[in-house]
Design an enzyme around this catalytic site. Structure first.
Site, PDB file in Angstrom:
ATOM      1  N   LYS A  96      71.087  52.777 -16.319  1.00  0.00           N
ATOM      2  CA  LYS A  96      71.361  52.350 -14.931  1.00  0.00           C
ATOM      3  C   LYS A  96      70.396  53.018 -13.984  1.00  0.00           C
ATOM      4  O   LYS A  96      69.798  52.396 -13.128  1.00  0.00           O
ATOM      5  CB  LYS A  96      72.777  52.769 -14.551  1.00  0.00           C
ATOM      6  CG  LYS A  96      73.948  51.893 -14.373  1.00  0.00           C
ATOM      7  CD  LYS A  96      73.906  50.452 -14.330  1.00  0.00           C
ATOM      8  CE  LYS A  96      73.115  49.758 -15.338  1.00  0.00           C
ATOM      9  NZ  LYS A  96      73.488  48.714 -16.115  1.00  0.00           N
TER      10      LYS A  96
ATOM     11  N   TRP B  68      59.713  34.534 -13.537  1.00  0.00           N
ATOM     12  CA  TRP B  68      59.543  35.847 -14.143  1.00  0.00           C
ATOM     13  C   TRP B  68      58.387  35.671 -15.116  1.00  0.00           C
ATOM     14  O   TRP B  68      58.527  35.025 -16.152  1.00  0.00           O
ATOM     15  CB  TRP B  68      60.808  36.262 -14.884  1.00  0.00           C
ATOM     16  CG  TRP B  68      60.768  37.665 -15.416  1.00  0.00           C
ATOM     17  CD1 TRP B  68      61.065  38.817 -14.750  1.00  0.00           C
ATOM     18  CD2 TRP B  68      60.417  38.064 -16.756  1.00  0.00           C
ATOM     19  NE1 TRP B  68      60.904  39.902 -15.579  1.00  0.00           N
ATOM     20  CE2 TRP B  68      60.522  39.474 -16.805  1.00  0.00           C
ATOM     21  CE3 TRP B  68      60.030  37.386 -17.899  1.00  0.00           C
ATOM     22  CZ2 TRP B  68      60.243  40.201 -17.968  1.00  0.00           C
ATOM     23  CZ3 TRP B  68      59.753  38.107 -19.057  1.00  0.00           C
ATOM     24  CH2 TRP B  68      59.866  39.503 -19.074  1.00  0.00           C
TER      25      TRP B  68
ATOM     26  N   LYS C  89      67.685  38.984 -14.839  1.00  0.00           N
ATOM     27  CA  LYS C  89      69.078  39.104 -15.255  1.00  0.00           C
ATOM     28  C   LYS C  89      69.288  38.581 -16.672  1.00  0.00           C
ATOM     29  O   LYS C  89      70.027  39.154 -17.452  1.00  0.00           O
ATOM     30  CB  LYS C  89      69.955  38.323 -14.264  1.00  0.00           C
ATOM     31  CG  LYS C  89      71.447  38.394 -14.543  1.00  0.00           C
ATOM     32  CD  LYS C  89      71.989  39.735 -14.165  1.00  0.00           C
ATOM     33  CE  LYS C  89      73.471  39.877 -14.452  1.00  0.00           C
ATOM     34  NZ  LYS C  89      73.842  41.296 -14.508  1.00  0.00           N
TER      35      LYS C  89
ATOM     36  N   GLU D  34      66.645  51.804 -14.477  1.00  0.00           N
ATOM     37  CA  GLU D  34      66.303  50.424 -14.126  1.00  0.00           C
ATOM     38  C   GLU D  34      66.329  50.159 -12.623  1.00  0.00           C
ATOM     39  O   GLU D  34      65.549  49.352 -12.141  1.00  0.00           O
ATOM     40  CB  GLU D  34      67.122  49.390 -14.908  1.00  0.00           C
ATOM     41  CG  GLU D  34      68.579  49.293 -14.620  1.00  0.00           C
ATOM     42  CD  GLU D  34      69.271  48.212 -15.464  1.00  0.00           C
ATOM     43  OE1 GLU D  34      70.457  48.375 -15.750  1.00  0.00           O
ATOM     44  OE2 GLU D  34      68.627  47.216 -15.819  1.00  0.00           O
TER      45      GLU D  34
ATOM     46  N   CYS E 269      63.299  33.095 -15.411  1.00  0.00           N
ATOM     47  CA  CYS E 269      62.928  31.979 -14.550  1.00  0.00           C
ATOM     48  C   CYS E 269      64.167  31.128 -14.294  1.00  0.00           C
ATOM     49  O   CYS E 269      65.070  31.029 -15.112  1.00  0.00           O
ATOM     50  CB  CYS E 269      61.862  31.068 -15.129  1.00  0.00           C
ATOM     51  SG  CYS E 269      60.340  31.901 -15.527  1.00  0.00           S
TER      52      CYS E 269
ATOM     53  N   ARG F  10      67.191  35.541 -11.941  1.00  0.00           N
ATOM     54  CA  ARG F  10      66.564  35.191 -13.212  1.00  0.00           C
ATOM     55  C   ARG F  10      65.056  35.488 -13.219  1.00  0.00           C
ATOM     56  O   ARG F  10      64.394  35.369 -14.247  1.00  0.00           O
ATOM     57  CB  ARG F  10      66.762  33.711 -13.515  1.00  0.00           C
ATOM     58  CG  ARG F  10      68.210  33.280 -13.576  1.00  0.00           C
ATOM     59  CD  ARG F  10      68.303  31.820 -13.892  1.00  0.00           C
ATOM     60  NE  ARG F  10      67.733  31.545 -15.189  1.00  0.00           N
ATOM     61  CZ  ARG F  10      68.361  31.665 -16.343  1.00  0.00           C
ATOM     62  NH1 ARG F  10      69.612  32.060 -16.363  1.00  0.00           N
ATOM     63  NH2 ARG F  10      67.761  31.397 -17.485  1.00  0.00           N
TER      64      ARG F  10
ATOM     65  N   HIS G 159      66.632  70.069 -30.718  1.00  0.00           N
ATOM     66  CA  HIS G 159      65.704  69.732 -31.807  1.00  0.00           C
ATOM     67  C   HIS G 159      64.376  69.193 -31.289  1.00  0.00           C
ATOM     68  O   HIS G 159      63.664  68.516 -32.019  1.00  0.00           O
ATOM     69  CB  HIS G 159      66.366  68.745 -32.777  1.00  0.00           C
ATOM     70  CG  HIS G 159      67.554  69.341 -33.460  1.00  0.00           C
ATOM     71  ND1 HIS G 159      67.438  70.282 -34.460  1.00  0.00           N
ATOM     72  CD2 HIS G 159      68.884  69.184 -33.246  1.00  0.00           C
ATOM     73  CE1 HIS G 159      68.651  70.660 -34.850  1.00  0.00           C
ATOM     74  NE2 HIS G 159      69.551  70.008 -34.117  1.00  0.00           N
TER      75      HIS G 159
ATOM     76  N   GLU H 237      74.231  54.573 -21.133  1.00  0.00           N
ATOM     77  CA  GLU H 237      74.366  53.590 -20.058  1.00  0.00           C
ATOM     78  C   GLU H 237      74.038  54.212 -18.692  1.00  0.00           C
ATOM     79  O   GLU H 237      73.377  53.588 -17.863  1.00  0.00           O
ATOM     80  CB  GLU H 237      75.793  52.992 -20.076  1.00  0.00           C
ATOM     81  CG  GLU H 237      76.086  51.976 -19.000  1.00  0.00           C
ATOM     82  CD  GLU H 237      75.182  50.746 -19.001  1.00  0.00           C
ATOM     83  OE1 GLU H 237      74.394  50.559 -19.932  1.00  0.00           O
ATOM     84  OE2 GLU H 237      75.245  49.984 -18.021  1.00  0.00           O
TER      85      GLU H 237
ATOM     86  N   ASN I  39      61.409  26.729 -17.627  1.00  0.00           N
ATOM     87  CA  ASN I  39      61.932  28.049 -17.970  1.00  0.00           C
ATOM     88  C   ASN I  39      61.896  28.165 -19.481  1.00  0.00           C
ATOM     89  O   ASN I  39      62.482  27.329 -20.173  1.00  0.00           O
ATOM     90  CB  ASN I  39      63.366  28.194 -17.460  1.00  0.00           C
ATOM     91  CG  ASN I  39      64.060  29.418 -18.062  1.00  0.00           C
ATOM     92  OD1 ASN I  39      63.414  30.422 -18.314  1.00  0.00           O
ATOM     93  ND2 ASN I  39      65.352  29.324 -18.282  1.00  0.00           N
ATOM     94  N   GLY I  40      61.194  29.163 -19.981  1.00  0.00           N
ATOM     95  CA  GLY I  40      61.092  29.345 -21.429  1.00  0.00           C
ATOM     96  C   GLY I  40      59.679  29.721 -21.795  1.00  0.00           C
ATOM     97  O   GLY I  40      58.876  30.094 -20.934  1.00  0.00           O
TER      98      GLY I  40
HETATM   99  O1  M6R Z   1      73.135  39.016 -20.747  1.00  0.00           O
HETATM  100  P1  M6R Z   1      73.174  40.108 -21.749  1.00  0.00           P
HETATM  101  O2  M6R Z   1      74.386  40.938 -21.697  1.00  0.00           O
HETATM  102  O3  M6R Z   1      72.905  39.600 -23.157  1.00  0.00           O
HETATM  103  O4  M6R Z   1      71.926  41.031 -21.385  1.00  0.00           O
HETATM  104  C1  M6R Z   1      71.578  42.121 -22.174  1.00  0.00           C
HETATM  105  C2  M6R Z   1      70.620  43.033 -21.437  1.00  0.00           C
HETATM  106  O5  M6R Z   1      69.461  42.336 -21.085  1.00  0.00           O
HETATM  107  C3  M6R Z   1      71.247  43.628 -20.175  1.00  0.00           C
HETATM  108  O6  M6R Z   1      72.417  44.345 -20.449  1.00  0.00           O
HETATM  109  C4  M6R Z   1      70.236  44.544 -19.469  1.00  0.00           C
HETATM  110  O7  M6R Z   1      70.017  45.695 -20.231  1.00  0.00           O
HETATM  111  C5  M6R Z   1      70.705  44.910 -18.064  1.00  0.00           C
HETATM  112  N1  M6R Z   1      69.571  44.923 -17.193  1.00  0.00           N
HETATM  113  C6  M6R Z   1      71.322  46.233 -17.966  1.00  0.00           C
HETATM  114  O8  M6R Z   1      71.715  46.513 -16.675  1.00  0.00           O
END
Ligand code: M6R
Length: 610
Positions: A487, A75, A605, A490, A2, A27, A506, A483, A101-102
């Site tokens: 990517k 969010w 984010k 997501e 948020c 956010r 396995h 990673e 926010n929270g």
């Molecule tokens: O802001 P941060 O680096 O602490 O965030 C960690 C994860 O939430 C962040 O890397 C998330 O996995 C991303 N969506 C990956 O692209």
């Protein structure tokens, strides 16, 4: 999660609020709302869906008169993303309105108590509790500040708040605990926001709010208080970011722009720390003797930042011969970790606000551990609370899926591992020098890879309808697989998994069938024959293999169906090159599927909830 924003000044507030929310949409973006006060009435508009709907509804804010207001982009945590659950939230007689926010963790008990007292709720949110609780205390104490401090003492959880009281038409009340909040000051008006980009267009003078602090903004004045209502002295920080860094700059998406900013992010992260062929990391705050005394490194992070930790384990152990444990912050904080005075805890975070990472930092600090933060956002909570902070100079990262911050985190780890390796006598000066030369060459090699994105696009277009994609690799290539797979899933919503190539047989190999795409990463010379064998195993079972390897491994084409080559570099740094084609692959699959690359569904984010 948020984003909140608030403005009090000479201009019409709503367009400024909407503009600020646009910069905070990363956010959260499942609903949005604004409330504006023109001195007579507090008007509110809120809708589910993207901010664009709210803009349309209010003609870019022009239909809402008034020069004071608050706004929110959501969010959802408590309650579905509906019009009713969108923020702001009023008290019953619409004299107090709140954006939040929270998460209010004890909202259920508070809600029951308020219902017993006759309060009626219209939404399913935890936030509405705040509006009614403020009402209760305001009626009792007749002071908005007193009401706010009473609420702060009563609620458990996290919050960044923007509040308007109808009885106080010239003021915005604001408070924070464990959710980010900044206050901006300018001759034309004052602001609150969850993050700097929201107000950068209007001011560069910013106050960072600490936990349990309150800000009361009027047109010409900002006052800060603690929960005992004592006035606080705070000093503004001048933000010197380039405003264009937070814009798309001709790219269709922030994601692609940020992919192309990676060579710069690496240069900016390493160059200021290399002086006359020597790595100098003053902010590490450790002498060589202290570095030698480190018995273990514990890397704690979430998501992609965690993946840099998995990679760093191979690098630190290989180059500096220091044992490394890597943990997910959400696990670490509850697993009762064993602390020891010779352990260095490293918390990695782009945003510096990730709730689990922040909690892990606090848990470590409370147990006497020295904590180093590797953080991108200057002045964020993790940056401020860590004993030492090493900034990754990636600049503002807007796309929800990280690219350049991830690469800059890897660069920070390379510098640290080299520094530790030399200080601990784990490598000769010649090897250190050779590695440093390779490190300096990385940005140029990245630029070369990024020159040709068409072949990846063509390949990606063949896989728009895939159901499952597997990523395999060994050692550092496994860390890259993690990673690459994240990517893809997501931003494309295609199910994908990363496996240590030797582990596939396995169990998971049973999922490989005719045409399943397997992305096989093989940049590690010593492991190359092993990975080739694993490729053969999946090919035999019908897989279609995209291989990603160094340019001198041309014979991989005997077993692969499509091959992407990266320039040769030191094995420890190969991950920084290998990730680029994988990011582009994820991008083009997402684009081809017509998805919102920068704002994938269900994500945000900055994950400031547990
Ligand atoms: O802001 P941060 O680096 O602490 O965030 C960690 C994860 O939430 C962040 O890397 C998330 O996995 C991303 N969506 C990956 O692209």
């Amino acid at each position: 999660m948020c984003g909140i924003v608030g403005y009090i000044g000479d201009e019409q507030a709503a367009p400024i609020l909407l503009n600020g929310l646009t910069k905070l949409e990363y956010r959260g973006y499942d609903s949005a709302g604004v409330a504006v006060y023109d001195g007579a009435e507090i008007r509110m508009e809120k809708v589910s869906g993207r901010l664009a709907r709210l803009k349309e509804l209010t003609d870019g804010g022009l239909t809402l008169p008034g020069t004071i207001g608050i706004g929110h982009t959501r969010w959802a945590t408590h309650g579905s993303p509906s019009d009713t659950n969108a923020h702001p939230h009023f008290n019953s007689d619409r004299s107090i309105i709140v954006v939040h926010n929270g998460i209010i963790e004890n909202y259920s008990a508070l809600k029951q108590d308020l219902i017993r007292r006759g309060y009626e709720f219209v939404s399913e949110t935890d936030t509405e509790v705040l509006a009614h609780l403020l009402d209760r205390y305001y009626r009792k104490y007749k002071s908005p500040l007193e009401a706010l401090t009473r609420v702060m003492q009563k609620v458990e959880g996290s919050y960044a708040l923007g509040i308007l009281f109808k009885d106080f038409p010239g003021q915005i009340f604001s408070a924070r605990k464990d959710s980010p909040l900044i206050v901006g000051q300018s001759p034309e008006g004052n602001f609150i926001a969850s993050d700097v980009p929201a107000i950068l267009q209007y001011t560069r003078d910013v106050f960072y709010m600490n936990n349990e602090e309150i800000a009361v903004l009027s047109r010409n004045e900002i006052k800060f208080y603690n929960v005992d209502e004592e006035l606080l002295e705070k000093t503004a920080v001048r933000i010197d970011w380039d405003i264009n860094a937070a814009e798309k700059g001709g790219y269709e998406h922030f994601f692609l722009k940020e992919v192309y900013e990676q060579p710069k992010a690496i240069r900016d992260t390493i160059s200021p720390r290399i002086h006359e062929n020597e790595i100098v990391i003053e902010e590490l705050g450790m002498t060589d003797e202290e570095i030698c005394r480190v018995g273990k490194i514990m890397i704690v992070a979430c998501g992609s930042a965690y993946h840099t930790g998995v990679m760093a384990k191979y690098i630190f152990e290989g180059l500096a011969r220091v044992p490394v444990e890597v943990d997910l912050a959400s696990e670490y904080r509850y697993r009762d970790p064993i602390f020891d005075r010779n352990t260095l805890v490293i918390i990695v975070s782009q945003s510096g606000e990730t709730a689990d990472s922040l909690a892990a930092l606090r848990e470590s600090g409370a147990n006497g551990q020295k904590v180093l933060g590797i953080v991108n956002v200057v002045g964020s909570s993790i940056a401020r609370e860590a004993d030492n902070v090493m900034y990754t100079w990636a600049g503002p990262e807007i796309s929800v899926a990280t690219t350049k911050a991830y690469s800059a985190q890897l660069a920070a780890f390379y510098l640290l591992a080299l520094k530790f390796g030399l200080a601990r006598g784990a490598m000769s000066r010649d090897s250190y020098q050779a590695l440093l030369d390779d490190l300096k060459r990385l940005p140029e090699q990245m630029e070369a890879i990024l020159k040709d994105r068409q072949q990846i696009q063509r390949f990606a277009n063949r896989y728009l309808a895939a159901d499952h994609i597997f990523f395999i690799g060994r050692g550092i290539d496994y860390a890259i697989s993690l990673e690459g797979s994240l990517k893809l899933k997501e931003i494309s919503y295609i199910h994908s998994e990363a496996y240590a190539a030797g582990e596939l047989k396995h169990g998971t190999i049973s999922l490989i069938e005719e045409g399943t795409l397997v992305v096989a990463i093989s940049t590690q010379e010593s492991l190359y024959p092993k990975t080739v064998s694993n490729i053969e195993e999946v090919k035999t079972r019908g897989a279609f293999v995209m291989a990603l390897t160094s340019e001198d491994n041309r014979d991989i084409e005997k077993v692969s169906d499509f091959t992407v080559y990266i320039p040769k570099t030191n094995r420890y740094f190969a991950g920084s090159l290998a990730i680029l084609p994988l990011q582009l692959f994820a991008y083009y699959v997402s684009l081809g599927r017509g998805l919102d690359v920068d704002k994938p569904r269900n994500l945000a984010k900055s994950v400031t909830v547990e």
